[in-house]
Design a protein around this motif. Structure first.
Motif, mmCIF file in Angstrom:
data_model
loop_
_atom_site.group_PDB
_atom_site.id
_atom_site.type_symbol
_atom_site.label_atom_id
_atom_site.label_comp_id
_atom_site.label_asym_id
_atom_site.label_seq_id
_atom_site.Cartn_x
_atom_site.Cartn_y
_atom_site.Cartn_z
ATOM 1 N N LEU A 137 -5.166 56.860 -17.359
ATOM 2 C CA LEU A 137 -5.085 56.149 -17.289
ATOM 3 C C LEU A 137 -4.976 55.030 -16.778
ATOM 4 N N PHE A 138 -5.621 55.286 -15.026
ATOM 5 C CA PHE A 138 -5.594 54.412 -14.120
ATOM 6 C C PHE A 138 -5.513 53.121 -14.419
ATOM 7 N N ASP A 139 -5.448 51.323 -14.630
ATOM 8 C CA ASP A 139 -5.777 50.437 -14.838
ATOM 9 C C ASP A 139 -7.016 50.229 -14.031
ATOM 10 N N VAL A 140 -7.798 49.478 -15.002
ATOM 11 C CA VAL A 140 -9.057 49.092 -14.348
ATOM 12 C C VAL A 140 -9.624 47.764 -13.705
ATOM 13 N N GLY A 141 -8.543 46.845 -13.962
ATOM 14 C CA GLY A 141 -8.668 45.660 -13.525
ATOM 15 C C GLY A 141 -7.630 45.602 -12.735
ATOM 16 N N TYR A 142 -6.881 46.582 -12.349
ATOM 17 C CA TYR A 142 -6.217 46.629 -10.483
ATOM 18 C C TYR A 142 -6.956 46.820 -9.925
ATOM 19 N N ALA A 143 -8.236 47.945 -10.332
ATOM 20 C CA ALA A 143 -9.433 48.515 -8.995
ATOM 21 C C ALA A 143 -10.075 47.162 -8.805
ATOM 22 N N ASP A 144 -10.141 46.537 -9.636
ATOM 23 C CA ASP A 144 -11.126 45.348 -9.608
ATOM 24 C C ASP A 144 -10.751 44.502 -8.505
ATOM 25 N N GLU A 145 -9.247 44.096 -9.144
ATOM 26 C CA GLU A 145 -8.491 43.038 -7.780
ATOM 27 C C GLU A 145 -8.069 43.573 -6.250
ATOM 28 N N LEU A 146 -7.977 45.380 -6.914
ATOM 29 C CA LEU A 146 -8.243 45.792 -5.324
ATOM 30 C C LEU A 146 -8.826 45.635 -4.321
ATOM 31 N N LEU A 147 -9.847 45.915 -4.604
ATOM 32 C CA LEU A 147 -11.406 45.601 -4.281
ATOM 33 C C LEU A 147 -12.386 44.496 -3.682
ATOM 34 N N ALA A 148 -11.781 43.253 -4.255
ATOM 35 C CA ALA A 148 -11.495 41.132 -4.233
ATOM 36 C C ALA A 148 -11.246 41.830 -2.716
ATOM 37 N N LEU A 149 -9.635 42.257 -2.908
ATOM 38 C CA LEU A 149 -8.475 41.547 -2.001
ATOM 39 C C LEU A 149 -8.886 41.794 -0.526
ATOM 40 N N HIS A 150 -9.886 43.476 -0.577
ATOM 41 C CA HIS A 150 -10.153 44.568 0.682
ATOM 42 C C HIS A 150 -11.213 43.270 0.664
ATOM 43 N N LEU A 151 -12.632 43.394 0.845
ATOM 44 C CA LEU A 151 -13.625 43.123 0.431
ATOM 45 C C LEU A 151 -13.411 41.728 1.349
ATOM 46 N N ASP A 152 -12.660 40.545 0.977
ATOM 47 C CA ASP A 152 -12.631 39.536 1.167
ATOM 48 C C ASP A 152 -11.966 39.068 2.650
ATOM 49 N N ALA A 153 -11.560 40.488 3.447
ATOM 50 C CA ALA A 153 -11.217 40.775 4.734
ATOM 51 C C ALA A 153 -11.004 42.695 4.499
ATOM 52 N N PRO A 154 -11.948 42.531 5.175
ATOM 53 C CA PRO A 154 -11.715 44.274 5.158
ATOM 54 C C PRO A 154 -10.423 44.201 6.514
ATOM 55 N N ASP A 155 -10.953 44.274 7.407
ATOM 56 C CA ASP A 155 -10.041 44.224 8.801
ATOM 57 C C ASP A 155 -9.033 44.203 8.842
ATOM 58 N N ALA A 156 -8.152 43.112 8.341
ATOM 59 C CA ALA A 156 -6.923 42.701 7.397
ATOM 60 C C ALA A 156 -6.737 43.443 6.206
ATOM 61 N N MET A 157 -7.416 43.666 5.042
ATOM 62 C CA MET A 157 -6.691 44.276 3.889
ATOM 63 C C MET A 157 -7.642 45.810 4.115
ATOM 64 N N ARG A 158 -7.495 46.510 4.739
ATOM 65 C CA ARG A 158 -7.908 47.838 5.328
ATOM 66 C C ARG A 158 -7.249 48.745 4.042
ATOM 67 N N VAL A 159 -5.753 48.876 3.362
ATOM 68 C CA VAL A 159 -5.602 49.206 2.348
ATOM 69 C C VAL A 159 -4.791 48.432 1.230
ATOM 70 N N THR A 160 -4.896 48.106 0.374
ATOM 71 C CA THR A 160 -5.013 47.726 -0.971
ATOM 72 C C THR A 160 -4.455 48.178 -1.946
ATOM 73 N N PHE A 161 -3.340 48.035 -2.793
ATOM 74 C CA PHE A 161 -2.460 48.746 -3.301
ATOM 75 C C PHE A 161 -2.097 47.752 -4.711
ATOM 76 N N THR A 162 -0.904 48.404 -5.395
ATOM 77 C CA THR A 162 -0.647 47.794 -5.947
ATOM 78 C C THR A 162 1.028 48.436 -6.290
ATOM 79 N N GLN A 163 2.353 48.094 -7.160
ATOM 80 C CA GLN A 163 3.674 49.004 -6.914
ATOM 81 C C GLN A 163 3.728 49.628 -8.343
ATOM 82 N N ALA A 164 2.342 50.098 -8.930
ATOM 83 C CA ALA A 164 2.611 51.042 -10.272
ATOM 84 C C ALA A 164 2.850 52.229 -10.016
ATOM 85 N N PRO A 165 3.255 52.283 -10.865
ATOM 86 C CA PRO A 165 3.882 54.283 -11.478
ATOM 87 C C PRO A 165 2.833 55.093 -10.905
#
Length: 560
Positions: A137-165
C-alpha cells in the motif's frame, strides 16, 4: 538523464523481522508482491522494477510480470536479512517510521545495503526507490515527490523520505549513498538520527522530508503485510477499499483504517497488546526515592517458575520485557526463563536491571543471551547523584559491571545495552552529560519520567519531576491504542505499569489466560475520583475512557 529503479526487498515466506507470512498470499484479487510491484511500476520516473530476494525460489511468478507494464527483473542475493542488531532495534517501535534503538527506521528493516547497492550497480541506477515486498500500500505519489526532491539536488538530498507510517512511505536514496551504507555497514536511521557529536537540524525539519497530511503522519499503525496485526489490517482494508485497494493513496488508506476502527471499537481486543511486561520479582537492591520499595510493602514474592513459563507460552509474537518494580536478575531462574521466552516464540525479549547482583550472575545477559535488549537503570552520571537517587553508594561497581557487559558482548552489537536515567531534580544536573555520553558510546540512551505509582490520593510516591511533565488533558483520540500490559510477580495482570499494587487489576493469570484478561479491559471499573485520582497513569486512563464500558468510567469523563 539520471536512471532510476525501484528496489523491492522481499523474502518469500517471512517478514524482515521474522514473522511468518507469504508474499504470494492474495489480497483484492492479486498477490501481495504483485500489488507492491504494480505500485512501483506506476512511479513516473522509475524505469525498472527489481525484486531483491534470497535464492531458492523464483518470486517473479508471484509478481505477475505480464500485468506490470514496466520491465521487472529479479536480483538474487545471499544476505539473510537485517542483522540481529537492526531487527532487535525495531521490535519495540514497529508502528513508527522511526523510534527504534539507535534511530532505527522502518527502512532499516530492508537492509543490509550490500545487496541493494549491487542491484543498483548492475542496472546502472543513479537513484533508487526502496520498499519492502510486503509494502503493498505504499504511496506512489510520495515516491514521485521524493524522487523529484532527490534528483533536483542529489548531493544535498542524498536521502529523501516522509513521516508516513511503516508500509506507506518509501524512501529514495542515491546509488552512492547505498554504496556508502554498504561499505560502512551503516543504517538509514544512523543517517537521519540526532548525534551529539554532530549536532544538526532534525531531518524532519529539512527539505528532504516531504510534508504529508497530519492524519497520515499521526496514524500509529503498521501497514506492512508481516505481523499478525498488520496482516489482519491489510485484509480488512482490501475488503473496505474494494477495487481502489490497488491505487489508494496513503490518505485514503489511513482514512479507511480509522473509519473501520471507529465502527468496530472492539477490534482492540482481538489480540493482546504488542508488548507484555513480566515482573519476575519485586525484589530490588536499590531503595532510593525513585523506587516503589521506598514507599510501600509490595507484599509479594518471586514469580513461580511454572506460572512464568505458562505466561510466556501465551506471548508468542509479542515483545516481552522482564522488568516491573524489581530486578529480574535477582530471580533464581531468570536465565532459564530467558530461554523459555525464546522457545515460546516471543517476538523480542528485553531485560531491565540495576546490575547490582553478583557479577557472575550478570554475564549471561550477554553471553549466549537469547534476547534483544538489556536496559541498565543507571540513573546518574556521577557517584554522588547515584547515591542520592538509588539509595546505595555503588556507582563504581555498576560502571565496572557495565564495562564487563560490553567486553563480553559479541562483535555484532547484540544484545543492545541501553543505559536509562529517571529525570528528577536530583538527576537533572547529570542528564545532559549522561545523554551525550551514552548516545556517543552506544547510540542510544533513555530518559524516563519519575514514577508516582498512581495519581492524586492513589499516588504512592511524591512527584520528583523538576518541571511539570504531564501534558494538558484533552479528549482522547478515538484511535488511541494500548501497546502494553503488565503481569506482576503474583500473577496479577494490570494495564498500567504505574499500578504496582494491582489496584486496577484485570485478574490473575493463574486463574484465566491473558487473552481473557485482556478482554476484561472493556468492562474494567476504575477505582478513584477520575483523571488525576487513579491507580493508573493519565495515558492509561485516557485509553480506558475510550474503550471501557463501565458506568464509573463514563461518569468520570463523560460521553466520548
Amino acid at each position: 538523464m539520471p536512471r532510476t529503479i525501484a528496489l523491492i526487498v522481499t523474502d518469500p515466506d517471512a517478514g524482515r523481522l521474522g514473522h511468518s507470512r507469504r508474499v504470494d498470499d492474495m489480497l483484492a484479487g492479486r498477490s501481495v508482491l504483485h500489488h507492491t510491484a504494480a505500485r512501483a511500476a506506476r512511479i513516473e520516473r522509475v524505469e525498472r522494477v527489481v525484486v531483491v530476494h534470497p535464492p531458492g525460489r523464483d518470486l517473479l511468478a508471484a509478481v505477475g510480470v505480464e500485468a506490470i507494464g514496466k520491465p521487472v527483473s529479479g536480483f538474487v542475493h545471499d544476505d539473510a536479512g537485517p542483522s540481529a542488531a537492526i531487527a532487535s532495534a525495531r521490535k519495540w517501535a514497529m508502528s513508527g517510521w522511526r523510534g527504534g534503538i539507535n534511530g532505527a527506521t522502518a527502512w532499516d528493516e530492508l537492509l543490509p545495503a550490500k545487496a541493494l547497492a549491487a542491484a543498483a550497480e548492475q542496472h546502472g541506477a543513479d537513484a533508487v526507490v526502496l520498499v519492502g515486498g510486503d509494502w503493498c500500500l505504499f504511496d506512489v505519489g510520495y515516491a514521485d515527490e521524493l524522487l523529484a526532491l532527490h534528483l533536483d539536488a542529489p548531493d544535498a538530498m542524498r536521502v529523501t523520505f516522509t513521516q508516513a507510517p511503516p508500509g506507506l512511505g518509501p524512501v529514495v536514496l542515491g546509488a552512492g549513498t547505498l554504496r556508502d551504507l554498504a561499505d560502512g555497514g551503516a543504517t538509514i536511521g544512523a543517517v537521519l538520527a540526532y548525534r551529539p557529536t554532530r549536532p544538526a537540524i532534525d531531518p524532519i525539519g529539512r527539505e528532504c522530508n516531504h510534508p504529508i497530511p497530519a492524519t497520515v503522519r499521526d496514524t500509529a499503525r503498521r501497514f506492512v503485510y508481516d505481523t499478525p496485526d498488520g496482516v489482519r489490517r491489510l485484509e480488512r482494508l482490501a475488503k473496505s477499499l474494494g477495487a481502489s485497494f490497488a491505487t489508494a493513496d496513503a490518505l485514503a488508506v489511513t482514512d479507511a483504517c480509522r473509519a473501520y476502527e471507529l465502527d468496530h471499537p472492539d477490534h482492540v481486543f482481538d489480540e493482546l497488546p504488542d508488548q507484555v511486561v513480566i515482573e519476575l520479582t519485586p525484589r530490588r537492591l536499590a531503595d532510593g526515592p525513585i523506587t516503589a520499595q521506598r514507599y510501600v510493602d509490595l507484599g509479594r514474592g518471586d514469580m513461580d517458575v511454572s506460572l512464568a513459563k505458562d505466561v510466556l507460552a501465551q506471548c508468542g509474537g509479542r515483545a516481552v520485557t522482564f522488568g516491573g518494580v524489581g530486578d529480574p536478575t535477582l530471580h533464581p531462574a531468570w536465565r532459564e526463563l530467558v530461554d523459555a521466552a525464546a522457545d515460546a516464540g516471543v517476538l523480542g525479549l528485553h531485560v531491565e536491571t540495576d546490575l547490582l547482583g553478583e557479577p557472575e550472575t550478570l554475564w549471561p545477559l550477554v553471553e549466549n543471551f537469547r534476547g534483544d535488549v538489556v536496559s541498565v537503570r543507571l540513573n546518574a552520571d556521577t557517584a554522588a547523584t547515584y547515591a542520592k537517587v538509588m539509595g546505595v553508594d555503588r556507582f563504581g561497581e555498576v560502571m565496572q559491571r557495565l564495562q564487563g557487559l560490553f567486553d563480553r558482548r559479541d562483535g555484532h552489537g547484540s544484545p543492545w545495552i541501553v543505559p536509562r536515567l529517571v529525570k528528577t531534580a536530583e538527576t537533572l544536573p547529570d542528564m545532559e552529560s549522561f545523554f551525550d555520553r551514552w548516545m556517543h558510546l552506544v547510540g542510544h540512551a533513555v530518559i524516563d519520567r519519575p514514577p508516582t505509582f498512581g495519581t492524586g490520593s492513589y499516588a504512592l510516591a511524591p512527584d520528583r519531576s523538576p518541571v511539570p511533565m504531564d501534558p494538558p488533558w484533552r479528549e482522547p483520540s478515538p484511535w488511541q491504542v494500548k501497546r502494553r500490559m503488565t503481569v506482576l510477580s503474583d500473577g496479577t495482570a494490570t494495564l498500567c505499569a504505574e499500578d504496582v499494587l494491582g489496584r486496577a487489576a484485570l485478574g490473575s493469570v493463574s486463574e484465566r489466560p491473558l487473552w481473557d484478561l485482556w478482554r476484561i479491559a472493556a468492562e474494567l471499573e476504575l477505582p478513584g475520583g477520575g483523571l488525576d485520582d487513579s491507580p493508573v497513569c493519565r495515558r492509561c486512563f485516557d485509553w480506558l475512557s475510550l474503550h471501557g464500558r463501565a458506568a464509573t468510567v463514563g461518569a468520570v469523563v463523560g460521553p466520548i
